[in-house]
Design an enzyme around this catalytic site. Structure first.
Site, PDB file in Angstrom:
ATOM      1  N   HIS A 118       0.884  -1.170   0.000  1.00 24.00           N
ATOM      2  CA  HIS A 118       0.000   0.000   0.000  1.00 24.00           C
ATOM      3  C   HIS A 118       0.926   1.225   0.000  1.00 24.00           C
ATOM      4  O   HIS A 118       2.017   1.178   0.565  1.00 24.00           O
ATOM      5  CB  HIS A 118      -0.832  -0.045   1.284  1.00 24.00           C
ATOM      6  CG  HIS A 118      -1.896   0.988   1.390  1.00 24.00           C
ATOM      7  ND1 HIS A 118      -1.650   2.294   1.734  1.00 24.00           N
ATOM      8  CD2 HIS A 118      -3.242   0.908   1.212  1.00 24.00           C
ATOM      9  CE1 HIS A 118      -2.791   2.962   1.773  1.00 24.00           C
ATOM     10  NE2 HIS A 118      -3.776   2.148   1.460  1.00 24.00           N
ATOM     11  N   ASP A 195       3.342  -4.551   7.998  1.00 30.01           N
ATOM     12  CA  ASP A 195       2.067  -3.848   7.861  1.00 30.01           C
ATOM     13  C   ASP A 195       0.965  -4.913   7.910  1.00 30.01           C
ATOM     14  O   ASP A 195       0.770  -5.652   6.951  1.00 30.01           O
ATOM     15  CB  ASP A 195       2.078  -3.097   6.525  1.00 30.01           C
ATOM     16  CG  ASP A 195       0.729  -2.470   6.187  1.00 30.01           C
ATOM     17  OD1 ASP A 195      -0.240  -2.690   6.940  1.00 30.01           O
ATOM     18  OD2 ASP A 195       0.656  -1.770   5.164  1.00 30.01           O
ATOM     19  N   GLN A 198      -4.179  -5.424   6.745  1.00 28.75           N
ATOM     20  CA  GLN A 198      -5.152  -6.312   6.106  1.00 28.75           C
ATOM     21  C   GLN A 198      -5.257  -7.692   6.747  1.00 28.75           C
ATOM     22  O   GLN A 198      -6.083  -8.495   6.324  1.00 28.75           O
ATOM     23  CB  GLN A 198      -4.821  -6.489   4.622  1.00 28.75           C
ATOM     24  CG  GLN A 198      -5.177  -5.293   3.779  1.00 28.75           C
ATOM     25  CD  GLN A 198      -6.659  -4.933   3.815  1.00 28.75           C
ATOM     26  OE1 GLN A 198      -7.521  -5.782   3.978  1.00 28.75           O
ATOM     27  NE2 GLN A 198      -6.953  -3.652   3.664  1.00 28.75           N
ATOM     28  N   LYS A 221     -10.347  -1.037  10.671  1.00 28.39           N
ATOM     29  CA  LYS A 221     -10.486  -2.240   9.845  1.00 28.39           C
ATOM     30  C   LYS A 221     -10.794  -3.480  10.688  1.00 28.39           C
ATOM     31  O   LYS A 221     -10.893  -4.579  10.159  1.00 28.39           O
ATOM     32  CB  LYS A 221      -9.221  -2.469   9.009  1.00 28.39           C
ATOM     33  CG  LYS A 221      -9.003  -1.386   7.935  1.00 28.39           C
ATOM     34  CD  LYS A 221      -7.862  -1.744   7.036  1.00 28.39           C
ATOM     35  CE  LYS A 221      -7.252  -0.557   6.322  1.00 28.39           C
ATOM     36  NZ  LYS A 221      -7.962  -0.164   5.111  1.00 28.39           N
ATOM     37  N   CYS A 363      -4.584   2.366  -3.819  1.00 23.92           N
ATOM     38  CA  CYS A 363      -3.371   2.925  -3.203  1.00 23.92           C
ATOM     39  C   CYS A 363      -2.195   1.966  -3.348  1.00 23.92           C
ATOM     40  O   CYS A 363      -1.391   1.826  -2.406  1.00 23.92           O
ATOM     41  CB  CYS A 363      -3.589   3.285  -1.737  1.00 23.92           C
ATOM     42  SG  CYS A 363      -4.913   4.464  -1.498  1.00 23.92           S
TER      43      CYS A 363
HETATM   44  N1  PMP Z   1      -1.677  -0.761   4.632  1.00 20.89           N
HETATM   45  C1  PMP Z   1      -2.611  -1.532   4.092  1.00 20.89           C
HETATM   46  C2  PMP Z   1      -2.237  -2.909   3.642  1.00 20.89           C
HETATM   47  C3  PMP Z   1      -3.917  -1.060   3.955  1.00 20.89           C
HETATM   48  O1  PMP Z   1      -4.855  -1.855   3.425  1.00 20.89           O
HETATM   49  C4  PMP Z   1      -4.231   0.239   4.397  1.00 20.89           C
HETATM   50  C5  PMP Z   1      -5.628   0.799   4.238  1.00 20.89           C
HETATM   51  N2  PMP Z   1      -6.238   0.480   3.028  1.00 20.89           N
HETATM   52  C6  PMP Z   1      -3.220   1.009   4.964  1.00 20.89           C
HETATM   53  C7  PMP Z   1      -1.958   0.479   5.069  1.00 20.89           C
HETATM   54  C8  PMP Z   1      -3.470   2.393   5.441  1.00 20.89           C
HETATM   55  O2  PMP Z   1      -4.416   2.411   6.458  1.00 20.89           O
HETATM   56  P1  PMP Z   1      -5.068   3.783   6.953  1.00 20.89           P
HETATM   57  O3  PMP Z   1      -5.547   4.506   5.712  1.00 20.89           O
HETATM   58  O4  PMP Z   1      -6.185   3.364   7.839  1.00 20.89           O
HETATM   59  O5  PMP Z   1      -4.004   4.553   7.659  1.00 20.89           O
END
Ligand code: PMP
Length: 404
Positions: A118, A195, A198, A221, A363
């Site tokens: 991401h 990270d 997910q 999430k 993203c």
């Molecule tokens: N890493 C991953 C794998 C994600 O899926 C996301 C959110 N889609 C993020 C980071 C960023 O999370 P946030 O926008 O809640 O800070």
């Protein structure tokens, strides 16, 4: 598996009173009444700031806030002092890049990420190219959306100072086989950030088993509120890392030109923290632990993915992304591209039927470029999803494709 839908007010308040087919859990999950009650109780019955007032309200708030920290720590098998509350996964990763990265990394040091990341686990490291002169290496994906592990092993060398890697891709659902990469990174003396944005809602994560140095995720999430994130920092790194933001609640002593800091976690939590959100996250974790069997959950979500993948195979002109066999065993999301209809148009069409999916590059532009698509449609599931959600989605797609 019990879907617990009755705990989620949103399903009885759905738009226009039509059934809600919510398949966008990788973006954010819905909130159970128990979590909403915890937020309400904070604001309605003991609202005050933390760590400051000596009055009873302040003490109660501090107790609840610190209790939430302990719940998070227990949830991932960490020590409470290793849990920093942030505004989200994005801030958590930025905090590591700013505090640890800018302090420790020297020109020529290498940070290894992957093409699955991401943007929030890519851009903070990319910035260190400009500020610290680091070299950023990226583990490539193979056409099936898995990482090229042979190249991965060749990229992790004595120059590597950090492996910053996702556990599960938010864009295509790939699960990364973390242990061989983490073991190799540690063997060359590198630190590891995982990270888990997910994966944290879908399987149990144990930081000690993973041996991660940093771990990042967002509360929203996993049935918690927005505006709360978690950064786990292994204790042995607390000293070497300066604060990444400065203000109230984090100082030991302030002089005219310098100051000293409290111990972690306060050192990293300047200013009024997201108190209600932390308490809400604690309540969300309690809810999940009381209601969800994570082994069953993974199998259940994978069955929904398998049904969707099989259904998509029967449609004309659909390219399904990611490692399909694996997603049928452990996935919680499926991403696909229609030959003749742009992903945004597909999502808009589905939206009219109250079928909520996400469209775009999610993203993760380096991944989209590597796999050769500009936007995909992503359906992502959680325990409250049902087979009816999958079938409604497939039926709508069938009609859309026939109409074109
Ligand atoms: N890493 C991953 C794998 C994600 O899926 C996301 C959110 N889609 C993020 C980071 C960023 O999370 P946030 O926008 O809640 O800070």
């Amino acid at each position: 598996m019990k879907n617990n839908r009755s705990d989620f007010p949103i399903f009885s308040h759905s738009i226009s009173r039509k059934p809600l087919y919510y398949c966008d859990n990788a973006s954010t999950t819905h909130k159970p009444q128990q979590m909403l009650d915890a937020l309400y109780a904070f604001y309605a019955t003991y609202n005050s700031n933390v760590h400051r007032g000596v009055h009873a309200f302040g003490e109660t708030t501090t107790e609840h806030y610190e209790h939430a920290r302990t719940s998070v720590a227990n949830f991932i098998n960490a020590d409470s002092s290793e849990i920093i509350f942030t505004s989200g996964c994005t801030e958590s990763i930025n905090a590591v890049a700013t505090s640890w990265g800018r302090t420790v990394l020297r020109p020529g040091d290498e940070v290894v990420v992957s093409q699955l990341e991401h943007h929030s686990n890519f851009l903070p490291w990319q910035q260190l190219i400009h500020t610290n002169g680091i070299v950023l290496r990226s583990i490539p994906v193979l056409p099936d959306g898995t990482l090229d592990m042979a190249v991965a092993h060749s990229l992790i060398t004595s120059k590597t100072k950090l492996l910053a890697i996702t556990h599960v891709s938010n864009a295509i659902g790939t699960h990364v086989d973390l242990m061989p990469l983490i073991t190799q990174a540690h063997a060359v003396g590198a630190r590891v950030l995982v990270d888990v944005a997910q994966s944290i809602a879908h399987q149990r994560i144990d930081v000690q088993a993973l041996d991660a140095d940093f771990l990042a995720f967002s509360g929203h999430k996993l049935c918690g509120p927005t505006g709360i994130g978690v950064l786990f920092i292994k204790k042995e790194l607390h000293e070497v890392m300066p604060p990444y933001k400065y203000g109230g609640g984090m100082v030991f002593e302030v002089g005219q030109v310098d100051a000293t800091w409290l111990q972690a976690p306060q050192k990293f939590e300047a200013g009024t923290p997201p108190i209600a959100q932390a308490i809400g996250l604690g309540a969300a974790i309690t809810y999940l632990l009381e209601h969800i069997n994570f082994d069953e959950l993974q199998q259940y979500e994978a069955r929904l993915c398998a049904r969707l993948i099989d259904g998509l195979h029967e449609l004309q002109g659909v390219r399904i992304l990611g490692p399909l066999d694996a997603l049928k065993k452990n996935g919680h999301l499926v991403s696909f591209v229609l030959d003749r209809i742009h992903a945004h148009d597909v999502a808009a069409y589905l939206g009219q039927r109250n079928i909520v999916v996400r469209a775009g590059h999610h993203c993760a532009q380096p991944l989209a470029q590597a796999l050769g698509y500009d936007a995909s449609v992503r359906a992502s599931f959680y325990f409250y999803n049902t087979i009816e959600d999958v079938d409604a989605l497939l039926e709508a797609l069938r009609e859309l494709i026939q109409a074109i």
